[in-house]
Scaffold this active site. Sequence first.
Site, short mmCIF file in Angstrom:
data_model
loop_
_atom_site.label_atom_id
_atom_site.label_comp_id
_atom_site.label_asym_id
_atom_site.label_seq_id
_atom_site.Cartn_x
_atom_site.Cartn_y
_atom_site.Cartn_z
N ASP A 14 0.85 -1.19 0.00
CA ASP A 14 0.00 0.00 0.00
C ASP A 14 0.88 1.24 0.00
OD1 ASP A 14 -2.13 -1.72 0.22
OD2 ASP A 14 -2.79 -1.04 2.21
N LYS A 41 -6.12 -7.39 1.07
CA LYS A 41 -7.09 -7.87 2.06
C LYS A 41 -6.66 -9.21 2.67
CE LYS A 41 -10.63 -5.33 -0.37
NZ LYS A 41 -10.62 -4.14 0.49
N ASN A 185 -19.98 -5.90 3.21
CA ASN A 185 -20.54 -4.62 3.66
C ASN A 185 -21.88 -4.41 2.95
OD1 ASN A 185 -20.00 -3.57 1.11
ND2 ASN A 185 -18.10 -2.57 1.74
N THR A 225 -21.21 -6.03 7.54
CA THR A 225 -20.54 -5.00 8.33
C THR A 225 -21.12 -3.64 7.93
OG1 THR A 225 -18.75 -4.83 6.69
CG2 THR A 225 -18.42 -6.37 8.51
N ASP A 251 -8.08 6.50 10.11
CA ASP A 251 -7.79 5.85 8.83
C ASP A 251 -8.54 4.52 8.82
OD1 ASP A 251 -6.76 4.65 6.57
OD2 ASP A 251 -4.65 4.88 7.13
N ASP A 257 -10.73 -5.55 7.32
CA ASP A 257 -9.87 -6.74 7.33
C ASP A 257 -9.49 -7.14 8.76
OD1 ASP A 257 -9.90 -6.70 4.54
OD2 ASP A 257 -8.13 -5.41 4.45
N ALA A 287 -8.94 -0.61 14.99
CA ALA A 287 -8.09 -0.38 13.81
C ALA A 287 -8.35 0.97 13.13
CB ALA A 287 -8.29 -1.52 12.80
O1 RIB Z 1 -9.00 -3.62 2.65
C1 RIB Z 1 -7.93 -2.73 2.53
C2 RIB Z 1 -6.97 -3.18 1.47
O2 RIB Z 1 -7.60 -3.13 0.21
C3 RIB Z 1 -5.74 -2.33 1.35
O3 RIB Z 1 -4.70 -2.78 2.18
C4 RIB Z 1 -5.40 -2.38 -0.13
O4 RIB Z 1 -4.23 -3.12 -0.39
C5 RIB Z 1 -6.63 -2.99 -0.79
O5 RIB Z 1 -6.36 -4.26 -1.25
NA NA Z 2 -6.17 2.01 10.53
#
Ligand code: RIB
Ligand code: NA
Length: 316
Positions: A14, A41, A185, A225, A251, A257, A287
């Site tokens: 990321d 994910k 979701n 969710t 964030d 995840d 998170a």
């Molecule tokens: O769910 C979040 C993830 O989705 C991020 O880490 C990004 O890599 C995307 O795959």
């Molecule tokens: Na976070």
Amino acid sequence: RRGRVVVFGSVNVDVTSYVRSFPAPGETVHSRGFAIGLGGKGANQAVAAHLAGARVELVARLGDDPNASVALGVFARFGLPVGTVERMPRAATGVAQITVADSGENTIVVTAGANELVTPEVVHDERERIAAADIVLTQGELPVATIERLAAECGMRSIRFVLNLAPPVSVSTAALAVCDPLVVNEHEARAAGIGAAVADDAPVEAWRDAAAAAVGTVARSVVVTLGPAGAVAASSEGAWVVPASRVDAVDTTGAGDAATGSLAAMLAEGRPLAEALRIAVAAGTLAVQGRGTVDSYASRAEVLAAASPASAVEPR
Ligand code: RIB
Ligand code: NA
């Protein structure tokens, strides 16, 4: 008992820019900060399940580029076993370009790269690992044929299969039917044929009832969710609303995840769905309060301490 969770998962690096607000098409904005970290994910959920106490095996594919080392370095830092993570020649590690606005919302562009190489043949090669799992977990970031093959393999062997259908790719009804649970979701739920009649501003109970209606028709069990509103779950045992505590989101990237990986870990150690979800919602809530994905995930002890009282999840 620590449950055994086998994650067939996407791994991305990321690259995240933190902005005041998102740029419009054609606009340039200045970032307030930049970070390179682990994402995908599958990787995020594997780390979350590992932190939650499960014995995790991640089946994944990386490229032969420097980003592969970035991902492997993070796995090593968390002590996540990587015996089933392969670096593929002439492939690029998956990348996600992310912007996070001051509101806590994000935008994400994913380039799948080596994640496309987690093929149905890989599922076939790993069938003994699958047979020994308490839970097999995957996500919508792998090829559809791989997800469907995994579902079939788990169905045939009576291994509990958890699918986080994110992003909401179109998989066969036969594959959805073995999910226990299907984790989605609101948007992904509708794509899977759940909650078509639920209005955007409907109370959470409407989602609980939509999830209940999908049990035995769409999937064996269902989790929806609902972001800051928490989540709902339904199985043949009942249907539940699990509220989330109110926090300021810094964030939200990878918070879902954190919840899904924790859910898999809790199910793998034998907890009932409603209790596992209560713990998972706590993991997601923790998170969102820190930047990044796995670096904002809490430990098992912190998550268990933060989980809301069981009275919040009495069956309907
Ligand atoms: O769910 C979040 C993830 O989705 C991020 O880490 C990004 O890599 C995307 O795959
Ligand atoms: Na976070």
